[in-house]
Design an enzyme around this catalytic site. Structure first.
Site, PDB file in Angstrom:
ATOM      1  N   SER A  91       0.807  -1.214   0.000  1.00  0.00           N
ATOM      2  CA  SER A  91       0.000   0.000   0.000  1.00  0.00           C
ATOM      3  C   SER A  91       0.843   1.268   0.000  1.00  0.00           C
ATOM      4  O   SER A  91       1.567   1.536  -0.948  1.00  0.00           O
ATOM      5  CB  SER A  91      -0.973  -0.038   1.185  1.00  0.00           C
ATOM      6  N   ASP A 229      -1.989   6.265  -3.372  1.00  0.00           N
ATOM      7  CA  ASP A 229      -0.821   5.594  -2.811  1.00  0.00           C
ATOM      8  C   ASP A 229      -0.395   4.474  -3.764  1.00  0.00           C
ATOM      9  O   ASP A 229      -0.805   4.441  -4.917  1.00  0.00           O
ATOM     10  CB  ASP A 229      -1.128   5.067  -1.407  1.00  0.00           C
ATOM     11  N   ASP A 231      -1.089   1.278  -4.127  1.00  0.00           N
ATOM     12  CA  ASP A 231      -2.070   0.342  -4.681  1.00  0.00           C
ATOM     13  C   ASP A 231      -3.432   0.983  -4.902  1.00  0.00           C
ATOM     14  O   ASP A 231      -4.388   0.296  -5.256  1.00  0.00           O
ATOM     15  CB  ASP A 231      -2.213  -0.884  -3.774  1.00  0.00           C
ATOM     16  N   ASP A 233      -5.755   2.018  -3.041  1.00  0.00           N
ATOM     17  CA  ASP A 233      -6.913   1.876  -2.159  1.00  0.00           C
ATOM     18  C   ASP A 233      -7.165   3.205  -1.456  1.00  0.00           C
ATOM     19  O   ASP A 233      -8.264   3.473  -0.983  1.00  0.00           O
ATOM     20  CB  ASP A 233      -6.743   0.725  -1.162  1.00  0.00           C
TER      21      ASP A 233
END
EC number: 5.4.2.10
Length: 434
Positions: A91, A229, A231, A233
């Site tokens: 992440s 960020d 990834d 999410d």
């Protein structure tokens, strides 16, 4: 054996998260699931961990579908057609970190009971190794990104705004620029080429790391800016004046638009500003442990309309229980189409907030928190579901061990004199660390 933190399994590659561990996770998961879908973010170590996971899954007899480099919300949406989803990502953490996050078909991350089952099975080597004729098959699917885009485009109205998008060289580069263009936006991209070294900036989309985005929004006279960020999410924003929009502000703004006139229930973590309670007056605000899985569990338990974290995770249960920075970006475009982001921010109550973090070895966190609790309990009403949050006459303070890093965090908020509250907590933490 404790492997899972507040955001799955995560740690420094080849030290805390190794191919051997990934193989074991795959074996345990494959012993319990017949089908799985797996994706990864751009970090350098992700293919190595992915290969180990696939080896474990198939060795236990599970059929695996690989969707390649995708965002975490894309992978979580793809999981709807399988018994589980597996995402290789750390992440917002730097390049030297890697992690594994597991998803149920409804987009909910594996809950505490599922995590404990995996930890116990690894510790006791409770997994299968099937015979050669039962080894799982491996397939590839290149439609996951398109499917995710189609879902969002069916829920969000088109707009002709000018948007600056900073994907931080992360997985968001594979979807968000194209989605916003298809929604009618003029998109100016920054750092939108995947690179696991994250050369442009730290993957965490906070105020400190988004100086280029803030300047670009003003220079291009954009309606606002968006940042992801590693990834995607997470999603954070910059208003048209180049000002960073805090996570608490976005949490409140999304909450108002999701709840509308009907009010409803909104789920937030313990470190959320009292601004949200005041701005969403009439709605029920439920506080949980920090971590998107706990917020998602709360949303499901209380039938909430929406939930999120000030760190940039926004969960819209009508599409998924996974934080979806892609949908959040598209939703914010729809919101800003009606009113400028700076004007929305001006409607919010303003309280002073101060945050800080201090190094603390993971094995010392429990002892530290016991000492801190003893000092803080006499000061006010305590909420101890995650760290120690104390309600004070003028505000509140939270001391909480990080679930992903070797740190303890302090958050203080007050109507006035926030420094006094923060410094009081800081002194207690520093003394406990000695």
């Amino acid at each position: 054996m404790k492997l899972f933190g507040s955001s799955g399994i995560r740690g420094i590659v080849n030290k805390e998260v190794t191919p051997e561990l990934a193989l074991q996770v795959g074996l345990v998961l494959g012993s319990r699931k017949k089908t799985a879908v797996i994706g990864r973010d751009p970090r350098v170590s992700a293919p190595m961990i992915e290969h180990a996971l696939v080896a474990g899954l198939t060795a236990a007899g599970c059929d695996v579908t690989k969707v390649g480099m995708v965002t975490t919300p894309t992978l979580a949406y793809a999981a709807r057609e399988y018994e589980c989803g597996v995402m290789v990502t750390a992440s917002h953490n730097p390049s030297e970190y890697v992690g594994i996050k597991l998803w149920n078909p409804d987009g909910m991350a594996f809950d505490s009971a599922q995590q404990e089952e995996i930890e116990d099975a690894i510790e006791n080597e409770n997994f299968l190794r099937v015979t050669w004729d039962l080894i799982g098959k491996v397939a590839e699917n290149g439609n996951a990104i398109r499917d995710h885009m189609d879902l969002i485009e069916g829920l969000v109205r088109d707009s002709k705004l000018r948007v600056v998008l900073d994907c931080g060289c992360g997985a968001g580069s594979t979807i968000t620029p194209y989605l916003l263009q298809e929604l009618g936006c003029q998109v100016i991209t920054l750092n939108s080429q995947p690179d696991g070294h994250f050369p442009a900036r730290n993957p965490e989309p906070n105020d400190q790391n988004l100086s280029l985005l803030k300047k670009a929004v003003v220079a291009f006279e954009a309606d606002f800016g968006i940042a992801h960020d590693g990834d995607a999410d997470r999603m954070m924003a910059v208003d048209e004046k180049g000002n960073f929009v805090s996570g608490d502000e976005l949490l409140a703004i999304f909450g108002r638009f999701e709840c509308g006139d009907e009010k409803g229930t909104v789920v937030v973590p313990v470190d959320t500003s009292m601004m949200v309670d005041d701005y969403l007056e009439g709605s029920e605000i439920i506080r949980t442990r920090v971590g998107d899985v706990y917020v998602a569990e709360g949303i499901k338990q209380y039938g909430a309309i929406y939930g999120g974290e000030p760190s940039g995770s926004w969960i819209f249960p009508k599409i998924s229980y996974c934080p979806d920075g892609i949908y959040a970006a598209a939703k914010l475009v729809e919101i800003v189409r009606e009113k400028k982001l700076s004007e929305l921010r001006a409607e919010l109550p303003v309280y002073a907030t101060k945050r800080g973090a201090f190094p603390c070895a993971n094995e010392k966190k429990a002892e530290l928190m016991e000492k801190v609790k003893t000092k803080l309990e006499p000061l006010g009403k305590v909420l101890d579901i995650d760290g120690i949050r104390v309600e004070l006459e003028n505000g509140w303070v939270l001391v909480r061990p990080s679930g992903t890093e070797a740190k303890v965090r302090i958050t203080a908020e007050a109507r006035e004199k926030v420094d006094e509250i923060y410094e009081m907590a800081e002194k207690i933490v520093k003394e406990a660390l000695k």
